[in-house]
Design a protein around this motif. Sequence first.
Motif, PDB file in Angstrom:
ATOM      1  N   MET A   1       0.843  -1.189   0.000  1.00 32.61           N
ATOM      2  CA  MET A   1       0.000   0.000   0.000  1.00 32.61           C
ATOM      3  C   MET A   1       0.891   1.256   0.000  1.00 32.61           C
ATOM      4  O   MET A   1       1.896   1.309   0.687  1.00 32.61           O
ATOM      5  CB  MET A   1      -0.881  -0.007   1.249  1.00 32.61           C
ATOM      6  N   THR A   2       0.512   2.224  -0.753  1.00 34.86           N
ATOM      7  CA  THR A   2       1.240   3.490  -0.804  1.00 34.86           C
ATOM      8  C   THR A   2       0.639   4.451   0.219  1.00 34.86           C
ATOM      9  O   THR A   2      -0.577   4.519   0.371  1.00 34.86           O
ATOM     10  CB  THR A   2       1.142   4.105  -2.212  1.00 34.86           C
ATOM     11  N   ILE A   3       1.494   5.167   0.908  1.00 37.36           N
ATOM     12  CA  ILE A   3       1.055   6.179   1.865  1.00 37.36           C
ATOM     13  C   ILE A   3       1.287   7.553   1.242  1.00 37.36           C
ATOM     14  O   ILE A   3       2.412   7.900   0.886  1.00 37.36           O
ATOM     15  CB  ILE A   3       1.810   6.050   3.202  1.00 37.36           C
ATOM     16  N   TYR A   4       0.193   8.287   1.102  1.00 38.03           N
ATOM     17  CA  TYR A   4       0.251   9.635   0.545  1.00 38.03           C
ATOM     18  C   TYR A   4       0.180  10.651   1.681  1.00 38.03           C
ATOM     19  O   TYR A   4      -0.572  10.455   2.630  1.00 38.03           O
ATOM     20  CB  TYR A   4      -0.920   9.868  -0.419  1.00 38.03           C
ATOM     21  N   PHE A   5       0.933  11.724   1.553  1.00 39.83           N
ATOM     22  CA  PHE A   5       0.898  12.794   2.547  1.00 39.83           C
ATOM     23  C   PHE A   5       1.014  14.127   1.827  1.00 39.83           C
ATOM     24  O   PHE A   5       1.569  14.211   0.737  1.00 39.83           O
ATOM     25  CB  PHE A   5       2.026  12.636   3.579  1.00 39.83           C
ATOM     26  N   TYR A   6       0.477  15.154   2.440  1.00 38.35           N
ATOM     27  CA  TYR A   6       0.626  16.509   1.897  1.00 38.35           C
ATOM     28  C   TYR A   6       0.207  17.550   2.922  1.00 38.35           C
ATOM     29  O   TYR A   6       1.008  18.333   3.372  1.00 38.35           O
ATOM     30  CB  TYR A   6      -0.164  16.657   0.591  1.00 38.35           C
ATOM     31  N   HIS A   7      -1.073  17.541   3.295  1.00 40.38           N
ATOM     32  CA  HIS A   7      -1.594  18.543   4.237  1.00 40.38           C
ATOM     33  C   HIS A   7      -1.206  18.182   5.666  1.00 40.38           C
ATOM     34  O   HIS A   7      -1.321  17.031   6.075  1.00 40.38           O
ATOM     35  CB  HIS A   7      -3.118  18.639   4.123  1.00 40.38           C
ATOM     36  N   ILE A   8      -0.796  19.193   6.430  1.00 42.31           N
ATOM     37  CA  ILE A   8      -0.307  18.913   7.788  1.00 42.31           C
ATOM     38  C   ILE A   8      -1.408  18.452   8.733  1.00 42.31           C
ATOM     39  O   ILE A   8      -1.114  17.822   9.740  1.00 42.31           O
ATOM     40  CB  ILE A   8       0.449  20.119   8.387  1.00 42.31           C
ATOM     41  N   ASP A   9      -2.666  18.727   8.401  1.00 40.68           N
ATOM     42  CA  ASP A   9      -3.758  18.314   9.287  1.00 40.68           C
ATOM     43  C   ASP A   9      -4.397  17.001   8.847  1.00 40.68           C
ATOM     44  O   ASP A   9      -5.444  16.611   9.365  1.00 40.68           O
ATOM     45  CB  ASP A   9      -4.812  19.425   9.385  1.00 40.68           C
TER      46      ASP A   9
ATOM     47  N   PRO B   1      -0.073  18.427  -5.715  1.00 46.62           N
ATOM     48  CA  PRO B   1      -0.602  18.643  -7.060  1.00 46.62           C
ATOM     49  C   PRO B   1       0.192  19.672  -7.853  1.00 46.62           C
ATOM     50  O   PRO B   1      -0.025  19.833  -9.049  1.00 46.62           O
ATOM     51  CB  PRO B   1      -2.024  19.141  -6.790  1.00 46.62           C
ATOM     52  N   VAL B   2       1.132  20.358  -7.200  1.00 45.74           N
ATOM     53  CA  VAL B   2       1.855  21.446  -7.862  1.00 45.74           C
ATOM     54  C   VAL B   2       3.367  21.220  -7.959  1.00 45.74           C
ATOM     55  O   VAL B   2       4.052  21.996  -8.605  1.00 45.74           O
ATOM     56  CB  VAL B   2       1.596  22.805  -7.159  1.00 45.74           C
ATOM     57  N   ASP B   3       3.883  20.191  -7.336  1.00 45.30           N
ATOM     58  CA  ASP B   3       5.327  19.988  -7.306  1.00 45.30           C
ATOM     59  C   ASP B   3       5.668  18.593  -7.819  1.00 45.30           C
ATOM     60  O   ASP B   3       5.417  17.596  -7.143  1.00 45.30           O
ATOM     61  CB  ASP B   3       5.845  20.167  -5.877  1.00 45.30           C
ATOM     62  N   SER B   4       6.250  18.542  -8.994  1.00 42.28           N
ATOM     63  CA  SER B   4       6.610  17.242  -9.563  1.00 42.28           C
ATOM     64  C   SER B   4       8.077  16.886  -9.306  1.00 42.28           C
ATOM     65  O   SER B   4       8.536  15.841  -9.739  1.00 42.28           O
ATOM     66  CB  SER B   4       6.310  17.204 -11.064  1.00 42.28           C
ATOM     67  N   PHE B   5       8.801  17.752  -8.598  1.00 48.85           N
ATOM     68  CA  PHE B   5      10.162  17.405  -8.187  1.00 48.85           C
ATOM     69  C   PHE B   5      10.127  16.748  -6.811  1.00 48.85           C
ATOM     70  O   PHE B   5      10.564  15.620  -6.637  1.00 48.85           O
ATOM     71  CB  PHE B   5      11.079  18.635  -8.165  1.00 48.85           C
ATOM     72  N   TRP B   6       9.593  17.447  -5.827  1.00 54.51           N
ATOM     73  CA  TRP B   6       9.520  16.906  -4.465  1.00 54.51           C
ATOM     74  C   TRP B   6       8.352  15.953  -4.293  1.00 54.51           C
ATOM     75  O   TRP B   6       8.397  15.067  -3.445  1.00 54.51           O
ATOM     76  CB  TRP B   6       9.451  18.030  -3.441  1.00 54.51           C
ATOM     77  N   GLY B   7       7.300  16.137  -5.060  1.00 53.00           N
ATOM     78  CA  GLY B   7       6.110  15.317  -4.935  1.00 53.00           C
ATOM     79  C   GLY B   7       5.774  14.587  -6.212  1.00 53.00           C
ATOM     80  O   GLY B   7       6.595  14.452  -7.116  1.00 53.00           O
ATOM     81  N   CYS B   8       4.509  14.124  -6.277  1.00 53.82           N
ATOM     82  CA  CYS B   8       4.068  13.350  -7.445  1.00 53.82           C
ATOM     83  C   CYS B   8       3.496  14.230  -8.545  1.00 53.82           C
ATOM     84  O   CYS B   8       3.252  13.756  -9.652  1.00 53.82           O
ATOM     85  CB  CYS B   8       3.072  12.281  -7.024  1.00 53.82           C
ATOM     86  N   GLY B   9       3.253  15.514  -8.245  1.00 51.96           N
ATOM     87  CA  GLY B   9       2.729  16.415  -9.269  1.00 51.96           C
ATOM     88  C   GLY B   9       1.272  16.149  -9.597  1.00 51.96           C
ATOM     89  O   GLY B   9       0.662  15.214  -9.090  1.00 51.96           O
ATOM     90  N   ALA B  10       0.732  16.980 -10.457  1.00 48.15           N
ATOM     91  CA  ALA B  10      -0.690  16.910 -10.806  1.00 48.15           C
ATOM     92  C   ALA B  10      -1.056  15.599 -11.489  1.00 48.15           C
ATOM     93  O   ALA B  10      -2.153  15.075 -11.294  1.00 48.15           O
ATOM     94  CB  ALA B  10      -1.061  18.088 -11.704  1.00 48.15           C
ATOM     95  N   ASN B  11      -0.129  15.043 -12.269  1.00 45.11           N
ATOM     96  CA  ASN B  11      -0.447  13.817 -13.005  1.00 45.11           C
ATOM     97  C   ASN B  11      -0.005  12.550 -12.280  1.00 45.11           C
ATOM     98  O   ASN B  11      -0.159  11.444 -12.810  1.00 45.11           O
ATOM     99  CB  ASN B  11       0.169  13.869 -14.405  1.00 45.11           C
ATOM    100  N   GLY B  12       0.553  12.685 -11.088  1.00 48.48           N
ATOM    101  CA  GLY B  12       0.980  11.518 -10.316  1.00 48.48           C
ATOM    102  C   GLY B  12       2.280  10.894 -10.802  1.00 48.48           C
ATOM    103  O   GLY B  12       2.702   9.862 -10.290  1.00 48.48           O
ATOM    104  N   GLN B  13       2.924  11.499 -11.768  1.00 47.44           N
ATOM    105  CA  GLN B  13       4.138  10.934 -12.347  1.00 47.44           C
ATOM    106  C   GLN B  13       5.407  11.673 -11.926  1.00 47.44           C
ATOM    107  O   GLN B  13       6.465  11.488 -12.528  1.00 47.44           O
ATOM    108  CB  GLN B  13       4.036  10.959 -13.882  1.00 47.44           C
ATOM    109  N   GLY B  14       5.294  12.528 -10.905  1.00 46.59           N
ATOM    110  CA  GLY B  14       6.442  13.314 -10.471  1.00 46.59           C
ATOM    111  C   GLY B  14       7.561  12.475  -9.879  1.00 46.59           C
ATOM    112  O   GLY B  14       7.415  11.268  -9.655  1.00 46.59           O
ATOM    113  N   LEU B  15       8.679  13.114  -9.590  1.00 50.14           N
ATOM    114  CA  LEU B  15       9.872  12.433  -9.102  1.00 50.14           C
ATOM    115  C   LEU B  15       9.781  12.013  -7.637  1.00 50.14           C
ATOM    116  O   LEU B  15      10.508  11.129  -7.203  1.00 50.14           O
ATOM    117  CB  LEU B  15      11.094  13.332  -9.313  1.00 50.14           C
ATOM    118  N   ASN B  16       8.928  12.681  -6.857  1.00 51.36           N
ATOM    119  CA  ASN B  16       8.688  12.305  -5.465  1.00 51.36           C
ATOM    120  C   ASN B  16       9.972  12.246  -4.625  1.00 51.36           C
ATOM    121  O   ASN B  16      10.173  11.341  -3.831  1.00 51.36           O
ATOM    122  CB  ASN B  16       7.943  10.962  -5.392  1.00 51.36           C
TER     123      ASN B  16
END
Length: 151
Positions: free
Chosen positions: A1-9, A117-132
């Motif tokens: 299972m993948t764990i997604y995180f973004y919002h601090i709350d 949804p806005v960072d494809s370097f640190w995160g997955c980006g809007a399309n989920g294909q970012g570098l994470n």
Amino acid sequence: MTIYFYHIDHPYGCFSNFSRHGFNLGGIYWPTAEHYYQSQKFINTGHAYLSQKIQLAPTPGEAAQIGRDPRHPLRPDWEQVKLEVMYAAIKAKFQAHADIQGVLLGTGDEYLVENSPVDSFWGCGANGQGLNHLGRLLMQLRQELRQENSP
């Protein structure tokens, strides 16, 4: 299972660089990992005063805004050191807070993804294909912490 995180709350919000888990690094107290990361962009530049301004910013959002201002030139080696800088920040943060270190270690071997949804370097980006890269660094830190904590 993948764990997604973004919002601090939200669940696993402590993995975000905006989470309010301060730490000492380089003899200075940093309110968040974002404060530290953004401040390091201006080391050895004519705008080094921005590092202190970022460190004192009241919120991580304001620290990021200052650090991302294109009017301020970044240190010449920024592209070469930014992953190392981020790793130093998250390592100091998780070492300073046993509670969130436990959360990180409690993720087992799950894949961690900054669901930005806005960072494809640190995160997955809007399309989920970012570098994470943030998720990857957290998984690297998790492994290092496991090794340090094993008998």
